[in-house]
Enzyme design. Structure first.
Site, PDB file in Angstrom:
ATOM      1  N   TYR A   1      65.462  26.537  84.702  1.00 15.72           N
ATOM      2  CA  TYR A   1      66.570  26.581  83.741  1.00 15.72           C
ATOM      3  C   TYR A   1      66.061  26.488  82.301  1.00 15.72           C
ATOM      4  O   TYR A   1      65.166  25.705  82.018  1.00 15.72           O
ATOM      5  CB  TYR A   1      67.532  25.414  83.993  1.00 15.72           C
ATOM      6  CG  TYR A   1      68.667  25.420  83.015  1.00 15.72           C
ATOM      7  CD1 TYR A   1      69.749  26.263  83.209  1.00 15.72           C
ATOM      8  CD2 TYR A   1      68.625  24.639  81.871  1.00 15.72           C
ATOM      9  CE1 TYR A   1      70.784  26.311  82.285  1.00 15.72           C
ATOM     10  CE2 TYR A   1      69.660  24.683  80.942  1.00 15.72           C
ATOM     11  CZ  TYR A   1      70.736  25.518  81.151  1.00 15.72           C
ATOM     12  OH  TYR A   1      71.748  25.565  80.240  1.00 15.72           O
TER      13      TYR A   1
ATOM     14  N   TRP B   1      66.583  27.881  77.821  1.00 11.50           N
ATOM     15  CA  TRP B   1      66.954  28.801  76.733  1.00 11.50           C
ATOM     16  C   TRP B   1      65.742  29.530  76.176  1.00 11.50           C
ATOM     17  O   TRP B   1      65.557  29.604  74.966  1.00 11.50           O
ATOM     18  CB  TRP B   1      67.673  28.033  75.628  1.00 11.50           C
ATOM     19  CG  TRP B   1      69.146  27.987  75.840  1.00 11.50           C
ATOM     20  CD1 TRP B   1      69.803  27.275  76.802  1.00 11.50           C
ATOM     21  CD2 TRP B   1      70.151  28.670  75.079  1.00 11.50           C
ATOM     22  NE1 TRP B   1      71.159  27.465  76.672  1.00 11.50           N
ATOM     23  CE2 TRP B   1      71.398  28.316  75.628  1.00 11.50           C
ATOM     24  CE3 TRP B   1      70.116  29.531  73.979  1.00 11.50           C
ATOM     25  CZ2 TRP B   1      72.600  28.799  75.122  1.00 11.50           C
ATOM     26  CZ3 TRP B   1      71.309  30.012  73.484  1.00 11.50           C
ATOM     27  CH2 TRP B   1      72.540  29.644  74.054  1.00 11.50           C
TER      28      TRP B   1
HETATM   29  N1  LIG Z   1      71.572  14.349  76.293  1.00 10.29           N
HETATM   30  C1  LIG Z   1      71.851  15.654  76.338  1.00 10.29           C
HETATM   31  N2  LIG Z   1      71.039  16.477  77.016  1.00 10.29           N
HETATM   32  C2  LIG Z   1      71.314  17.801  77.074  1.00 10.29           C
HETATM   33  C3  LIG Z   1      72.471  18.332  76.445  1.00 10.29           C
HETATM   34  C4  LIG Z   1      73.325  17.436  75.749  1.00 10.29           C
HETATM   35  O1  LIG Z   1      74.374  17.828  75.195  1.00 10.29           O
HETATM   36  N3  LIG Z   1      72.981  16.109  75.705  1.00 10.29           N
HETATM   37  N4  LIG Z   1      72.741  19.668  76.532  1.00 10.29           N
HETATM   38  C5  LIG Z   1      72.206  20.396  77.668  1.00 10.29           C
HETATM   39  C6  LIG Z   1      72.343  21.834  77.482  1.00 10.29           C
HETATM   40  S1  LIG Z   1      73.942  22.419  77.258  1.00 10.29           S
HETATM   41  C7  LIG Z   1      71.301  22.687  77.551  1.00 10.29           C
HETATM   42  S2  LIG Z   1      71.625  24.373  77.482  1.00 10.29           S
HETATM   43  C8  LIG Z   1      69.922  22.216  77.763  1.00 10.29           C
HETATM   44  C9  LIG Z   1      68.870  23.002  77.007  1.00 10.29           C
HETATM   45  O2  LIG Z   1      67.623  22.821  77.562  1.00 10.29           O
HETATM   46  P1  LIG Z   1      66.490  23.941  77.437  1.00 10.29           P
HETATM   47  O3  LIG Z   1      67.079  25.285  77.527  1.00 10.29           O
HETATM   48  O4  LIG Z   1      65.408  23.605  78.382  1.00 10.29           O
HETATM   49  O5  LIG Z   1      66.009  23.688  75.947  1.00 10.29           O
HETATM   50  P2  LIG Z   1      65.083  24.543  74.986  1.00 10.29           P
HETATM   51  O6  LIG Z   1      64.498  23.559  74.069  1.00 10.29           O
HETATM   52  O7  LIG Z   1      65.861  25.641  74.379  1.00 10.29           O
HETATM   53  O8  LIG Z   1      63.962  25.106  75.941  1.00 10.29           O
HETATM   54  C10 LIG Z   1      63.569  26.425  75.973  1.00 10.29           C
HETATM   55  C11 LIG Z   1      62.079  26.485  76.252  1.00 10.29           C
HETATM   56  O9  LIG Z   1      61.715  27.853  76.371  1.00 10.29           O
HETATM   57  C12 LIG Z   1      60.519  28.069  75.633  1.00 10.29           C
HETATM   58  N5  LIG Z   1      60.434  29.483  75.268  1.00 10.29           N
HETATM   59  C13 LIG Z   1      60.951  30.103  74.178  1.00 10.29           C
HETATM   60  N6  LIG Z   1      60.649  31.399  74.200  1.00 10.29           N
HETATM   61  C14 LIG Z   1      59.912  31.620  75.324  1.00 10.29           C
HETATM   62  C15 LIG Z   1      59.301  32.766  75.900  1.00 10.29           C
HETATM   63  O10 LIG Z   1      59.379  33.862  75.374  1.00 10.29           O
HETATM   64  N7  LIG Z   1      58.628  32.601  77.080  1.00 10.29           N
HETATM   65  C16 LIG Z   1      58.519  31.403  77.696  1.00 10.29           C
HETATM   66  N8  LIG Z   1      57.846  31.328  78.844  1.00 10.29           N
HETATM   67  N9  LIG Z   1      59.086  30.298  77.164  1.00 10.29           N
HETATM   68  C17 LIG Z   1      59.784  30.406  76.002  1.00 10.29           C
HETATM   69  C18 LIG Z   1      60.640  27.128  74.449  1.00 10.29           C
HETATM   70  O11 LIG Z   1      59.394  26.892  73.847  1.00 10.29           O
HETATM   71  C19 LIG Z   1      61.230  25.887  75.124  1.00 10.29           C
HETATM   72  O12 LIG Z   1      60.233  25.064  75.654  1.00 10.29           O
HETATM   73  O13 LIG Z   1      69.832  20.837  77.383  1.00 10.29           O
HETATM   74  C20 LIG Z   1      70.778  20.023  78.049  1.00 10.29           C
HETATM   75  N10 LIG Z   1      70.485  18.627  77.767  1.00 10.29           N
HETATM   76  N1  LIG Z   2      72.728  24.455  66.185  1.00 10.81           N
HETATM   77  C1  LIG Z   2      72.848  24.534  67.518  1.00 10.81           C
HETATM   78  N2  LIG Z   2      73.885  25.208  68.079  1.00 10.81           N
HETATM   79  C2  LIG Z   2      74.021  25.267  69.428  1.00 10.81           C
HETATM   80  C3  LIG Z   2      73.062  24.667  70.283  1.00 10.81           C
HETATM   81  C4  LIG Z   2      71.977  23.954  69.683  1.00 10.81           C
HETATM   82  O1  LIG Z   2      71.115  23.378  70.369  1.00 10.81           O
HETATM   83  N3  LIG Z   2      71.911  23.920  68.310  1.00 10.81           N
HETATM   84  N4  LIG Z   2      73.203  24.762  71.657  1.00 10.81           N
HETATM   85  C5  LIG Z   2      74.089  25.788  72.202  1.00 10.81           C
HETATM   86  C6  LIG Z   2      74.421  25.434  73.594  1.00 10.81           C
HETATM   87  S1  LIG Z   2      73.266  25.739  74.813  1.00 10.81           S
HETATM   88  C7  LIG Z   2      75.597  24.894  73.945  1.00 10.81           C
HETATM   89  S2  LIG Z   2      75.884  24.490  75.580  1.00 10.81           S
HETATM   90  C8  LIG Z   2      76.649  24.646  72.947  1.00 10.81           C
HETATM   91  C9  LIG Z   2      77.184  23.224  73.100  1.00 10.81           C
HETATM   92  O2  LIG Z   2      78.501  23.127  72.720  1.00 10.81           O
HETATM   93  P1  LIG Z   2      79.249  21.725  72.955  1.00 10.81           P
HETATM   94  O3  LIG Z   2      78.923  21.192  74.275  1.00 10.81           O
HETATM   95  O4  LIG Z   2      80.685  21.900  72.611  1.00 10.81           O
HETATM   96  O5  LIG Z   2      78.509  20.878  71.821  1.00 10.81           O
HETATM   97  P2  LIG Z   2      78.118  19.350  71.639  1.00 10.81           P
HETATM   98  O6  LIG Z   2      77.286  19.358  70.411  1.00 10.81           O
HETATM   99  O7  LIG Z   2      77.523  18.766  72.875  1.00 10.81           O
HETATM  100  O8  LIG Z   2      79.478  18.594  71.369  1.00 10.81           O
HETATM  101  C10 LIG Z   2      80.511  19.106  70.565  1.00 10.81           C
HETATM  102  C11 LIG Z   2      81.297  18.002  69.917  1.00 10.81           C
HETATM  103  O9  LIG Z   2      81.851  17.133  70.910  1.00 10.81           O
HETATM  104  C12 LIG Z   2      81.837  15.813  70.401  1.00 10.81           C
HETATM  105  N5  LIG Z   2      81.952  14.850  71.503  1.00 10.81           N
HETATM  106  C13 LIG Z   2      80.967  14.241  72.205  1.00 10.81           C
HETATM  107  N6  LIG Z   2      81.503  13.428  73.133  1.00 10.81           N
HETATM  108  C14 LIG Z   2      82.846  13.524  73.010  1.00 10.81           C
HETATM  109  C15 LIG Z   2      83.949  12.902  73.689  1.00 10.81           C
HETATM  110  O10 LIG Z   2      83.798  12.110  74.613  1.00 10.81           O
HETATM  111  N7  LIG Z   2      85.210  13.243  73.288  1.00 10.81           N
HETATM  112  C16 LIG Z   2      85.424  14.116  72.262  1.00 10.81           C
HETATM  113  N8  LIG Z   2      86.684  14.382  71.951  1.00 10.81           N
HETATM  114  N9  LIG Z   2      84.402  14.710  71.609  1.00 10.81           N
HETATM  115  C17 LIG Z   2      83.138  14.416  71.979  1.00 10.81           C
HETATM  116  C18 LIG Z   2      80.536  15.742  69.654  1.00 10.81           C
HETATM  117  O11 LIG Z   2      80.570  14.669  68.697  1.00 10.81           O
HETATM  118  C19 LIG Z   2      80.446  17.110  69.016  1.00 10.81           C
HETATM  119  O12 LIG Z   2      80.967  17.096  67.713  1.00 10.81           O
HETATM  120  O13 LIG Z   2      76.158  24.762  71.619  1.00 10.81           O
HETATM  121  C20 LIG Z   2      75.367  25.911  71.383  1.00 10.81           C
HETATM  122  N10 LIG Z   2      75.084  25.938  69.963  1.00 10.81           N
HETATM  123 MO   LIG Z   3      73.849  24.720  76.816  1.00  7.77          MO
END
Ligand SMILES: Nc1nc2c(c(=O)[nH]1)N[C@H]1C(S)=C(S)[C@@H](COP(=O)(O)OP(=O)(O)OC[C@H]3O[C@@H](n4cnc5c(=O)[nH]c(N)nc54)[C@H](O)[C@@H]3O)O[C@H]1N2
Ligand SMILES: Nc1nc2c(c(=O)[nH]1)N[C@H]1C(S)=C(S)[C@@H](COP(=O)(O)OP(=O)(O)OC[C@H]3O[C@@H](n4cnc5c(=O)[nH]c(N)nc54)[C@H](O)[C@@H]3O)O[C@H]1N2
Ligand SMILES: [Mo]
Length: 815
Positions: free
Chosen positions: A143, A145
């Site tokens: 999994y 990004w």
């Molecule tokens: N506490 C907490 N944890 C969370 C979340 C949260 O809200 N709170 N959000 C979750 C969510 S929604 C997500 S999507 C995940 C994200 O978790 P990840 O998708 O694992 O996060 P990234 O840091 O984007 O990791 C992408 C990796 O791909 C590598 N990469 C980039 N380009 C390439 C390429 O061309 N080739 C290869 N082989 N590798 C490449 C980057 O260097 C990086 O190590 O985290 C989750 N974890």
């Molecule tokens: N700059 C930037 N943009 C991104 C990403 C990134 O890593 N960086 N990641 C992308 C990805 S993979 C994803 S999945 C999306 C994530 O999109 P979301 O999951 O919607 O984003 P979050 O930042 O986890 O949270 C959004 C808001 O929810 C609020 N929140 C947290 N807990 C609670 C709660 O219990 N109740 C309420 N009402 N609000 C709460 C947080 O304070 C925050 O302002 O964003 C995408 N966009």
């Molecule tokens: Mo995500």
């Protein structure tokens, strides 16, 4: 923290774009000749500027009026000091082979090997594991990004290879919307979280009340899965102008960037209590007869059963505003007023995803839809609900465009499907559970499955040692397999915990192709190689093609095409579709050697798109994909699953941890971990951009002045956050932008243990996931619950340890 107001940012970025259209300016201000090397990644589309063979920066694409400031760090990322330069192998693994003391993972030095040796090692190990334990002992969920590009898609290529090899165990769902995307098909018949939303122009013309329910579009729309089109920024700028007519409420434990920019009314519930808060609003609507019974009768099923719960007839507890106030910390009068306002106005509930990334997170999205149904505005212009306004500009305008295909995980010549005895794919966030519990049963969306016994993990394009919850549990789980292979451009914490590390090149070092806008699909953009691969890195396609050759099925893997051959092929497929749609697209050579962009027209009707408009007009003809064809407020399907943690209608269920619970006496602060403003998860943390936000080189943690005062903490102090799961340092940002009792620390800061490899070690840098809970949302979706966690926090008194997160690991000579 660098404090630029969003307004300034919007102005600044708009100005940058205006200049860029004159083809003159890079984001860093240097005047450069516009290069014709167009490319794109999750952050958007741009031209890559190269001088003397070295990438020096990017200039936003001319039609991106709101490029993200993160683009400034792209060149620094390519030349990061912690690029993986050569294939490397953990010292004792190279000496002792598979299974070499796994407790040394993350602690040991690495030995440089040649590509030839690395390829041999990986191919031999894949064959050995398949032969001894069978394909279901290989985990290729992978999994993450990884960057944009339809061909260099690491997990897809990995799975394509392993299918031809005989099979593997995959991952299903994601970390973003795991609960939402499983519950929504039962409720509205689609994933819903990834659908085109009612278009922004319709919102701007019709909506009177926007409720941002845990949604921060200005922060989150900077990036997209397909390269971001940044449409939302123009719409939100327009919204600000119309604030006299359109009211905006933000329900969030912190004041988001969007709320601040729009001067929204802030309602700050205790985290994880949104379902209770929504029930309180629903009760107020119902008891004051402000709900739309005609809508409920015509377009939904099961409201009567739900109403018995709402009124307390079924469980003795009426879900009154007072009841909701007691749980959520939002005053009953505020709840009542909000209900009245919602009913009186054209109201759009814009839900984010953090509210479902929580224990029982399914309920929050289900209840949001139920609340919208009671308001009766679903399918009306500007009314109802939307679960994607904060994501890739959901609500942007859909172009008339072909879909650009990508390379597929199934080769034309077939090969095994995802394969295991029972579970061919585990819900992605159950990875540590799987490694720790081979042969144990688990429930998922109505099915009972069994965890496979994994001997080999191959991860390409993701960073589980940042993204997964409960770091110390993951370290233990990670000691189970005999072999761990990680393929990444950088020495991420995950790479440091591998046995075999393969250096991938970045998108700037290879050719590819992408379509901008996950929903809008406005343009196809060439991703042209700008610089030669650094050090000995290779593209993911080349790595997997060579491995496939050694495994004996090279031609089946490549189908006779190299990278550019594949780019040409998928472009050709899109062009065939375009011809059917009567959309002109130049031939490939004209496209590739010319501007490298094809723009697609936006038809007028896109501007007036109303989600569920058709369903509202004719619910028989345009029935939803649910068993009843209607919105299911009560689901017989879910009833049939008999899950104690996911009842058949939206229900408030006590989460594992929350403010106001017994546990909060010991750990009195709720830890919220939203997505970072100046990173994409962990990506870009290893560039200078971290200086925009770090405090004493640590990840910042927001803390309310009252909570800070009580602990003798001042702005800029280094603090230690801890609970029974782990401990980390962070830098205090004392701010009234966060509710009392809540601390906010973004996900994605690189894990940096003071004692590498050791369970329970102090993280020196601020990986929030050392503190979070690794548990499923419920038996239904098994999503992660990253936002459900309590902690304590104190001033850090010890000597400040040096941050080593961005240093490559120690290297050793061959022993
Ligand atoms: N506490 C907490 N944890 C969370 C979340 C949260 O809200 N709170 N959000 C979750 C969510 S929604 C997500 S999507 C995940 C994200 O978790 P990840 O998708 O694992 O996060 P990234 O840091 O984007 O990791 C992408 C990796 O791909 C590598 N990469 C980039 N380009 C390439 C390429 O061309 N080739 C290869 N082989 N590798 C490449 C980057 O260097 C990086 O190590 O985290 C989750 N974890
Ligand atoms: N700059 C930037 N943009 C991104 C990403 C990134 O890593 N960086 N990641 C992308 C990805 S993979 C994803 S999945 C999306 C994530 O999109 P979301 O999951 O919607 O984003 P979050 O930042 O986890 O949270 C959004 C808001 O929810 C609020 N929140 C947290 N807990 C609670 C709660 O219990 N109740 C309420 N009402 N609000 C709460 C947080 O304070 C925050 O302002 O964003 C995408 N966009
Ligand atoms: Mo995500």
């Amino acid at each position: 923290m660098k404090k630029i107001s969003r307004r300034k940012f919007l102005q600044a970025t708009a100005a940058t774009a205006a200049l860029a259209s004159a083809a003159a300016q890079s984001p860093s201000g240097a005047i450069l000749e516009r290069s014709n090397r167009i490319s794109a990644n999750h952050w958007g589309a741009f031209y890559v500027n190269v001088r003397g063979g070295r990438m020096v920066g990017v200039t936003p694409y001319v039609k991106d009026a709101y490029p993200t400031p993160m683009l400034e760090a792209m060149a620094d990322r390519v030349y990061a000091q912690n690029r993986i330069q050569y294939p490397m192998v953990r010292a004792s693994y190279l000496r002792d082979g598979p299974g070499a003391d796994p407790t040394l993972r993350g602690a040991e030095p690495f030995v440089r090997v040649s590509w030839r040796e690395a390829f041999d090692l990986v191919a031999k190990e894949l064959n050995r594991v398949k032969k001894e334990f069978g394909p279901p002992s290989i985990f290729a969920g992978s999994y993450g990004w990884y960057d944009a590009g339809q061909i260099n898609n690491p997990p897809v290529l990995l799975q394509r290879m392993l299918r031809l090899h005989g099979g593997f165990v995959g991952g299903t769902g994601d970390y973003s919307t795991a609960a939402g995307q499983v519950i929504m098909p039962h409720v509205v018949g689609t994933l819903e979280v990834y659908e085109q939303q009612t278009a922004w122009p319709v919102i701007l013309d019709n909506t009177q009340l926007i409720v941002l329910w845990g949604a921060d579009p200005l922060l989150n729309c900077q990036i997209g899965w397909a390269p971001a089109d940044h449409y939302a920024y123009g719409a939100i700028e327009e919204l600000k102008k119309r604030r006299g007519r359109i009211e905006v409420v933000s329900i969030d434990p912190r004041v988001t960037d969007t709320a601040r920019y729009l001067d929204a009314r802030w309602i700050a519930p205790r985290p994880g209590t949104d379902t209770a808060l929504m029930l309180g609003i629903a009760h107020a609507l119902y008891s004051e007869k402000r709900h739309d019974q005609a809508f409920l009768d015509k377009y939904t099923v099961g409201f009567a059963r739900f109403a018995e719960y709402l009124t307390g007839k079924s469980d003795g507890t009426p879900k009154t505003p007072e009841w909701a106030a007691n749980i959520s910390g939002v005053e009953a009068s505020v709840i009542r007023n909000l209900a009245r306002q919602m009913a009186a106005k054209r109201t759009m509930l814009m839900g984010g995803w953090a509210i479902q990334r929580q224990h029982h997170g399914e309920q929050a999205h289900w209840m949001l839809v139920t609340l919208a149904a009671m308001l009766g505005q679903i399918g009306l212009p500007g009314g109802g609900f939307g679960l994607s306004y904060h994501y890739d500009s959901g609500g942007n305008l859909t172009a008339s465009a072909p879909g650009l295909p990508g390379i597929t995980s199934g080769a034309a010549s077939g090969g095994a499907a995802w394969l295991s005895k029972d579970a061919n794919a585990i819900p992605v966030a159950r990875v540590a559970d799987m490694l720790l519990n081979p042969g144990q049963p688990f429930d998922f969306n109505g099915k009972r499955q069994t965890y496979p016994d994994i001997k080999l993990v191959y991860w390409a394009g993701g960073n589980p040692f940042v993204h997964h919850q409960d770091r110390n549990r993951l370290i233990q789980a990670w000691q189970k397999p005999q072999t761990v292979i990680v393929q990444d451009p950088f020495w991420t914490p995950t790479a440091k915990f591998a046995d075999i590390v393969l250096p991938a090149s970045t998108t700037f070092e290879r050719d590819d192709i992408a379509q901008v806008g996950s929903y809008s699909r406005v343009r196809i953009v060439a991703m042209k190689k700008a610089v030669e691969p650094l050090y000995e890195s290779r593209s993911d396609f080349e790595i997997f093609a060579e491995l496939s050759r050694r495994l004996g099925f090279g031609p089946k893997f490549t189908e006779g095409r190299d990278t550019l051959g594949w780019v040409r092929f998928v472009y050709g497929e899109a062009r065939k579709q375009a011809a059917q749609l009567k959309l002109p697209m130049p031939d490939f050579d004209t496209f590739w050697n010319g501007t490298g962009v094809v723009e697609f027209p936006i038809p007028g009707e896109s501007r007036s798109f109303v989600r569920y408009g058709d369903f509202r007009k004719d619910p028989i003809l345009n029935a939803l994909g649910t068993p009843s064809g209607k919105i299911e407020i009560y689901s017989k399907t879910i009833e049939g699953f008999k899950y104690d943690d996911c009842p058949p209608h939206p229900t408030w269920l006590e989460p594992a941890e929350r403010l106001g619970s017994e546990k909060a006496r010991q750990y009195p602060l709720h830890l919220s971990s939203p997505h970072p403003k100046y990173r994409l998860h962990s990506q870009l943390n290893n560039t200078w951009i971290r200086r925009w936000y770090e405090v004493h080189e640590r990840e910042p943690v927001w803390i309310n002045p009252v909570d800070a005062e009580a602990r003798g903490i001042r702005n800029g102090d280094v603090v230690r956050l801890f609970n029974e799961r782990g401990q980390t340092l962070a830098g205090a940002v004392v701010t009234d932008r966060v509710r009392r009792g809540v601390v906010v620390m973004a996900e994605g800061a690189w894990y940096d243990p003071a004692e590498p490899g050791k369970v329970g070690a102090l993280c020196k840098h601020g990986d929030v996931n050392v503190l979070t809970i690794d548990r499923g949302t419920s038996k239904l979706a098994q999503g992660n619950i990253a936002h459900t966690a309590l902690v304590q926090l104190e001033k850090f008194g010890g000597e400040l340890p040096e941050v080593t997160a961005f240093d490559p690991p120690k290297s050793a000579e061959r022993g």
